[in-house]
Design an enzyme around this catalytic site. Sequence first.
Site, PDB file in Angstrom:
ATOM      1  CD  GLU A  40      -7.309   3.432   0.542  1.00 15.41           C
ATOM      2  OE1 GLU A  40      -6.314   2.750   0.850  1.00 15.41           O
ATOM      3  OE2 GLU A  40      -7.612   3.665  -0.642  1.00 15.41           O
ATOM      4  CG  HIS A  85      -4.758  -0.937   4.028  1.00 12.83           C
ATOM      5  ND1 HIS A  85      -4.981  -0.334   2.804  1.00 12.83           N
ATOM      6  CD2 HIS A  85      -3.951  -0.086   4.714  1.00 12.83           C
ATOM      7  CE1 HIS A  85      -4.328   0.812   2.756  1.00 12.83           C
ATOM      8  NE2 HIS A  85      -3.700   0.985   3.890  1.00 12.83           N
ATOM      9  CB  SER A 131      -0.928   0.041   1.217  1.00 12.77           C
ATOM     10  OG  SER A 131      -1.678   1.247   1.187  1.00 12.77           O
ATOM     11  CE  LYS A 157      -3.197  -2.413  -0.465  1.00 10.10           C
ATOM     12  NZ  LYS A 157      -3.501  -2.500  -1.827  1.00 10.10           N
TER      13      LYS A 157
HETATM   14  N1  LIG Z   1      -1.321   1.740  -8.898  1.00  9.27           N
HETATM   15  C1  LIG Z   1      -1.381   1.668  -7.579  1.00  9.27           C
HETATM   16  O1  LIG Z   1      -1.449   2.673  -6.840  1.00  9.27           O
HETATM   17  C2  LIG Z   1      -1.343   0.338  -6.904  1.00  9.27           C
HETATM   18  C3  LIG Z   1      -1.211   0.268  -5.512  1.00  9.27           C
HETATM   19  C4  LIG Z   1      -1.104  -0.973  -4.918  1.00  9.27           C
HETATM   20  C5  LIG Z   1      -1.157  -2.117  -5.695  1.00  9.27           C
HETATM   21  N2  LIG Z   1      -1.320  -2.020  -7.053  1.00  9.27           N
HETATM   22  C6  LIG Z   1      -1.354  -3.260  -7.827  1.00  9.27           C
HETATM   23  O2  LIG Z   1      -0.068  -3.450  -8.399  1.00  9.27           O
HETATM   24  C7  LIG Z   1      -0.197  -4.138  -9.648  1.00  9.27           C
HETATM   25  C8  LIG Z   1       0.491  -3.315 -10.722  1.00  9.27           C
HETATM   26  O3  LIG Z   1      -0.143  -2.054 -10.821  1.00  9.27           O
HETATM   27  P1  LIG Z   1       0.307  -0.966 -11.895  1.00  9.27           P
HETATM   28  O4  LIG Z   1      -0.639   0.178 -11.741  1.00  9.27           O
HETATM   29  O5  LIG Z   1       1.767  -0.724 -11.784  1.00  9.27           O
HETATM   30  O6  LIG Z   1       0.117  -1.716 -13.291  1.00  9.27           O
HETATM   31  P2  LIG Z   1      -1.197  -2.241 -14.070  1.00  9.27           P
HETATM   32  O7  LIG Z   1      -1.668  -1.151 -14.951  1.00  9.27           O
HETATM   33  O8  LIG Z   1      -2.156  -2.828 -13.106  1.00  9.27           O
HETATM   34  O9  LIG Z   1      -0.581  -3.423 -14.954  1.00  9.27           O
HETATM   35  C9  LIG Z   1       0.308  -3.154 -16.001  1.00  9.27           C
HETATM   36  C10 LIG Z   1       1.402  -4.191 -16.000  1.00  9.27           C
HETATM   37  O10 LIG Z   1       0.846  -5.509 -16.139  1.00  9.27           O
HETATM   38  C11 LIG Z   1       1.474  -6.153 -17.256  1.00  9.27           C
HETATM   39  N3  LIG Z   1       0.575  -7.118 -17.841  1.00  9.27           N
HETATM   40  C12 LIG Z   1      -0.736  -6.964 -18.109  1.00  9.27           C
HETATM   41  N4  LIG Z   1      -1.243  -8.090 -18.646  1.00  9.27           N
HETATM   42  C13 LIG Z   1      -0.226  -8.984 -18.723  1.00  9.27           C
HETATM   43  C14 LIG Z   1      -0.114 -10.323 -19.171  1.00  9.27           C
HETATM   44  N5  LIG Z   1      -1.174 -10.998 -19.638  1.00  9.27           N
HETATM   45  N6  LIG Z   1       1.088 -10.928 -19.100  1.00  9.27           N
HETATM   46  C15 LIG Z   1       2.154 -10.259 -18.615  1.00  9.27           C
HETATM   47  N7  LIG Z   1       2.124  -8.991 -18.167  1.00  9.27           N
HETATM   48  C16 LIG Z   1       0.941  -8.365 -18.222  1.00  9.27           C
HETATM   49  C17 LIG Z   1       1.795  -5.000 -18.175  1.00  9.27           C
HETATM   50  O11 LIG Z   1       2.737  -5.397 -19.140  1.00  9.27           O
HETATM   51  P3  LIG Z   1       2.865  -4.591 -20.534  1.00  9.27           P
HETATM   52  O12 LIG Z   1       3.721  -3.403 -20.223  1.00  9.27           O
HETATM   53  O13 LIG Z   1       3.511  -5.542 -21.450  1.00  9.27           O
HETATM   54  O14 LIG Z   1       1.487  -4.198 -20.951  1.00  9.27           O
HETATM   55  C18 LIG Z   1       2.338  -3.991 -17.183  1.00  9.27           C
HETATM   56  O15 LIG Z   1       3.639  -4.298 -16.769  1.00  9.27           O
HETATM   57  C19 LIG Z   1      -1.686  -4.332  -9.874  1.00  9.27           C
HETATM   58  O16 LIG Z   1      -2.060  -5.606  -9.416  1.00  9.27           O
HETATM   59  C20 LIG Z   1      -2.315  -3.266  -9.006  1.00  9.27           C
HETATM   60  O17 LIG Z   1      -3.621  -3.589  -8.610  1.00  9.27           O
HETATM   61  C21 LIG Z   1      -1.386  -0.825  -7.656  1.00  9.27           C
END
Ligand SMILES: NC(=O)c1ccc[n+]([C@@H]2O[C@H](COP(=O)([O-])OP(=O)(O)OC[C@H]3O[C@@H](n4cnc5c(N)ncnc54)[C@H](OP(=O)(O)O)[C@@H]3O)[C@@H](O)[C@H]2O)c1
Length: 479
Positions: free
Chosen positions: A191, A187, A130, A184
């Site tokens: 939130e 959490h 988080s 999480k």
């Molecule tokens: N954003 C936040 O504030 C936040 C906070 C806590 C947790 N999270 C979690 O952290 C994770 C990542 O979040 P994010 O915002 O950085 O990215 P995201 O937009 O959720 O995901 C994009 C990423 O996933 C990859 N991806 C998507 N489909 C795929 C597939 N079939 N095979 C392999 N790779 C694939 C993409 O690769 P390509 O570049 O090749 O498309 C890219 O690296 C998520 O689960 C999200 O829920 C996010």
Amino acid sequence: MSTKASIGVTGLAVMGRNLARNLARHGHTVALHNRSEQRTRDLVEQFGDEGDFIPAYSAQEFVDALERPRQIVIMVKAGAPTDAVIEEFAPLLEKGDVIVDAGNAHFADTRRREAALREQGLHFVGTGVSGGEEGALHGPSIMPGGSKESYDSLGPLFEDISAKVDGAPCCTHIGPDGAGHFVKMVHNGIEYADMQLIAESFDLLRGALGYEPAQIADVFRTWNTGRLDSYLIEITSEVLAHTDAATGKPFVDIVTDQAEQKGTGRWTVQIGLDLGVPISGIAEAVFARSLSGSASLRAASRGLPGPARTPLTGAAADSFADDVEHALYASKIVAYAQGFNQIQAGGAEYGWDIDLGAVSKIWRGGCIIRAKFLDDVSAAYTAEPGLPTLLTSGDFRKAVEDAQDSWRSVVATATRLGIPTPGFSTALAYYDGLRAERLPAALVQGQRDFFGAHTYRRVDREGSFHTAWATPDRTESPA
Ligand SMILES: NC(=O)c1ccc[n+]([C@@H]2O[C@H](COP(=O)([O-])OP(=O)(O)OC[C@H]3O[C@@H](n4cnc5c(N)ncnc54)[C@H](OP(=O)(O)O)[C@@H]3O)[C@@H](O)[C@H]2O)c1
């Protein structure tokens, strides 16, 4: 530079990239991989000087770049993409290697994946992270599940890059399999409740006192110097003080009043229902977002009658901001009490031994609900790990006692003026429900027995009973 990496990150969108940079900035050599190569190249090009990175452009190259036992962090879209990445990497790994899923997975998926990978001798660590992208870079709150053994190797790395409060890392081993993602999830549910209560406070100060957003920003700024001191209160004052450059209006007035959601709040409520835990504060917060987004329903209901919103005057107006502060604090205690009860219930259901004192301690920094308040929550659960509810614990009991008149008067004022306060109202109703000597549930049991012969228990005798409601003398017999 090391020839091998101590950890690898695959999935280099905003979260993965920042987590990888955070690890590298702390002196760890990090292998990098992403489905599409460009993200990997961009990271090395833009931030390669921040530490030691080993870019890899195939799954095999990535796995080969890692020290053994290998530690791979997956940071991709939750759901099918996570399964796809696991399927790609698992065959290339060896017994004892560790796969971490740091995305926002549903804990049931984590339990399924953990069990399947355990069969192959691999450790699967579902980890809650988080703090958003800033947290990932500068120090998130980290909630790893999985085996104790995997935490022995991963823990020091994660503790290193986590936020620190009073020198203590905001990372601890939560418990086996899905425990980290479960915590999480709760959490995030808390939130939602916290944000809803803050939003209601704003609405009340505006609706009942006629304050402008900038004035309300000042009220929140003052509250942030006291017991409500928290990240969410701090950013609330910033948002309320912001003026839209295009129109000169308060920013909060030019934003569409329809709150969106990504789903973790909904999961929390769904699981709360499954476990039978009354997390009404979280549920109302999720429903409040749903109601706000029900555009056509709201449009159709706009002309419905209600009271005039005549602002308060005199003594009632003078004390109202203080009253709202009390109501907010008391309702916040309820929301957290409910969330922690859900973690207790999840722990009992799935056989996790979750230390609530440790959980509240790692939420003190890095994450969205970080707050001074969590020092006291942590102290309460550390002193009494089996505490039935936060509401009965020392300072919280006193705070709720002190809030009584204010809390009730705020809910009454909201009702009288027609200002919707589902968060405040449900928190108070929950509180009154808990402390009630007798609840009308006895009547519900009578109704159930009447129409469905569902039986009931008596206050004065053991066993279950049924009344023959259709007979003239309504005789009772043991069921
Ligand atoms: N954003 C936040 O504030 C936040 C906070 C806590 C947790 N999270 C979690 O952290 C994770 C990542 O979040 P994010 O915002 O950085 O990215 P995201 O937009 O959720 O995901 C994009 C990423 O996933 C990859 N991806 C998507 N489909 C795929 C597939 N079939 N095979 C392999 N790779 C694939 C993409 O690769 P390509 O570049 O090749 O498309 C890219 O690296 C998520 O689960 C999200 O829920 C996010």
